[in-house]
Design a protein around this motif. Structure first.
Motif, short mmCIF file in Angstrom:
data_model
loop_
_atom_site.label_atom_id
_atom_site.label_comp_id
_atom_site.label_asym_id
_atom_site.label_seq_id
_atom_site.Cartn_x
_atom_site.Cartn_y
_atom_site.Cartn_z
N TRP A 1 0.83 -1.21 0.00
CA TRP A 1 0.00 0.00 0.00
C TRP A 1 0.86 1.26 0.00
O TRP A 1 0.55 2.23 -0.67
CB TRP A 1 -0.94 0.00 1.20
N GLU B 1 2.23 1.88 -3.37
CA GLU B 1 1.20 2.34 -4.29
C GLU B 1 0.69 3.73 -3.93
O GLU B 1 -0.16 4.27 -4.64
CB GLU B 1 0.04 1.35 -4.28
N ARG C 1 -1.10 4.58 -1.29
CA ARG C 1 -2.46 4.56 -0.72
C ARG C 1 -2.50 5.26 0.64
O ARG C 1 -1.56 5.16 1.43
CB ARG C 1 -2.95 3.14 -0.53
N PHE D 1 -4.13 5.15 4.26
CA PHE D 1 -4.76 4.12 5.09
C PHE D 1 -4.54 4.42 6.56
O PHE D 1 -3.74 5.30 6.93
CB PHE D 1 -4.22 2.73 4.75
N ASP E 1 -7.81 0.89 4.01
CA ASP E 1 -7.38 1.98 3.15
C ASP E 1 -8.55 2.90 2.83
O ASP E 1 -9.70 2.64 3.23
CB ASP E 1 -6.70 1.45 1.88
N ALA E 2 -8.27 3.98 2.11
CA ALA E 2 -9.29 4.99 1.84
C ALA E 2 -10.44 4.44 1.02
O ALA E 2 -11.56 4.97 1.07
CB ALA E 2 -8.65 6.19 1.13
N GLY E 3 -10.20 3.37 0.28
CA GLY E 3 -11.26 2.77 -0.51
C GLY E 3 -12.09 1.75 0.24
O GLY E 3 -13.03 1.19 -0.31
N GLY E 4 -11.73 1.48 1.51
CA GLY E 4 -12.50 0.54 2.32
C GLY E 4 -11.97 -0.87 2.35
O GLY E 4 -12.56 -1.75 3.00
N THR E 5 -10.85 -1.14 1.68
CA THR E 5 -10.25 -2.47 1.72
C THR E 5 -9.62 -2.71 3.08
O THR E 5 -8.92 -1.84 3.61
CB THR E 5 -9.17 -2.63 0.63
N ARG F 1 -11.52 3.96 9.01
CA ARG F 1 -11.95 4.79 7.88
C ARG F 1 -11.96 6.27 8.27
O ARG F 1 -11.56 7.14 7.49
CB ARG F 1 -13.34 4.36 7.40
N GLU G 1 -9.21 9.32 6.92
CA GLU G 1 -9.69 10.57 6.31
C GLU G 1 -9.20 11.80 7.06
O GLU G 1 -8.76 12.78 6.46
CB GLU G 1 -11.21 10.58 6.27
#
Length: 397
Positions: A11, A14, A16, A18, A41-45, A64, A68
């Motif tokens: 992550w 990449e 990301r 998180f 991570d920010a996408g919810g994974t 989450r 943020e």
């Protein structure tokens, strides 16, 4: 955090955003110990776990939020008498969880955390000591400690909220404590004084360690070894299959093994010891039940500071083997270390069942379990970790 380092390092690479929730304190029958982590991570994974399911939903939402906002949160979860289905640990334990943003958020520890994740993901031995309690200006700072005692990161030097802060003694103490836990292969929390002693204004350190996988060496390329190699991999060991017979000891027959060695067992053991590949976490399983292999191998193995030595065979084979080992000079004290016949009494018959029996005995030896059914027993389900000073020689972290 380091137990999910492979995902988090990826992550980071990449880019990301998180947040990571890490268990920093436990009491009672807590399902997971200090260092267990859940990252989102920010996408919810999500990857990892902090409680085996009890509070995962609530912690997920906290992650989450922190991913943020970038603001860390310390939360305590415990059992609720009023509503057993409320957010809490129905097992009766209490866990303290620190939810912090990942290195993407910057901060004084960002580079240290990136380096720690990269080291753990690469299978290197390393420890990261994070301040999780104490003066607000210190919380979140971290050191990355290597096996040789060198470290990266800073706790010393003036801080924004503590202009007169020195912290040199605390930094040295934190590095020393982390190095000791790294040597023991154990993640734990440590409370020290702000001046580096065991007194004064308290500072709590979470020391997470990453060490190479422990070794399991299975001697004897027989049908039971197939299942035991698979079980060893499942338990997280780096597994070697060793047998002196090249027709049986092949990578094709044992594709799950990390290594297949065609060697006389006692010679392989001697070379592995000389190469520094055996330690207090190593497990040796002797399945050959052939005196020409067993006696020289066990004579050497029972004198090594490894975690477990087990040997397969009937009770008659066991008695004959003990007689031969005594004739070879093995003492009664050394023989007392031998788990033979190998495994727990499960009534196992198939190779897979026998592998479960052996694995159960290894786990019991590793964790201090009794091997008796939990039903009707009064033994603890979750045992407290012993301190380094309470550990016996050969214990596994």
């Amino acid at each position: 955090m380091l137990d999910i380092a492979a995902d988090l390092a990826r992550w980071c690479a990449e880019g990301r955003a998180f947040a990571v929730a890490t268990v920093v304190g436990t009491s009672g029958s807590a399902p997971r110990g200090a260092g267990a982590a859940l990252a989102v991570d920010a996408g919810g994974t999500a990857v990892g776990s902090v409680s085996g399911g009890c509070v995962e939903g609530a912690v997920y939402e906290l992650c989450r939020e922190v991913a943020e906002t970038g603001e860390p949160v310390l939360e305590t979860f415990g059992y609720s008498d009023e509503d057993a289905f409320a957010v809490g640990l129905t097992c009766g334990g209490v866990i303290d969880i620190l939810v912090a943003p990942g290195p993407h958020a910057g901060g004084p520890a960002a580079d240290v955390l990136r380096a720690a994740l990269a080291a753990a993901a690469g299978g290197e031995a390393a420890a990261v000591a994070r301040v999780v309690g104490g003066p607000a200006a210190l919380v979140g700072r971290a050191l990355l400690v290597r096996p040789d005692g060198t470290y990266e990161g800073r706790l010393a030097g003036p801080l924004p909220d503590l202009p007169d802060w020195d912290g040199t003694a605390l930094e040295r103490t934190a590095a020393a404590e982390a190095a000791a836990l790294l040597d023991a292969g154990r993640t734990d929390t440590v409370a020290v004084g702000a001046e580096g002693a065991r007194c004064g204004e308290p500072v709590t350190l979470l020391v997470e360690v990453s060490v190479p996988a422990p070794r399991m060496v299975v001697f004897g390329a027989i049908d039971f070894a197939h299942a035991l190699v698979r079980m060893g991999k499942f338990l997280g060991y780096r597994v070697t299959l060793c047998d002196a017979r090249p027709v049986f000891a092949t990578a094709r027959r044992f594709p799950e093994a990390d290594e297949v060695a065609v060697r006389w067992p006692h010679e392989y053991l001697a070379d592995a010891l000389a190469a520094g590949e055996l330690d207090g976490r190593t497990v040796l399983c002797v399945l050959t039940h052939d005196p020409k292999f067993d006696v020289p191998l066990l004579t050497a193995a029972l004198r090594l500071p490894v975690a477990y030595v087990g040997a397969m065979g009937s009770r008659r084979t066991h008695q004959d083997r003990n007689r031969r080992l005594r004739e070879a000079g093995v003492t009664d004290l050394e023989l007392a270390r031998l788990h033979s016949p190998i495994g727990l009494d499960l009534g196992a018959r198939s190779p897979e069942e026998v592998a479960v029996s052996i694995a159960g005995e290894i786990v019991a030896a590793r964790r201090g379990g009794t091997g008796v059914p939990l039903t009707g027993a009064h033994t603890p389900i979750h045992r407290e970790r012993r301190t380094a000073g309470e550990r016996r020689a050969g214990d596994v972290a």
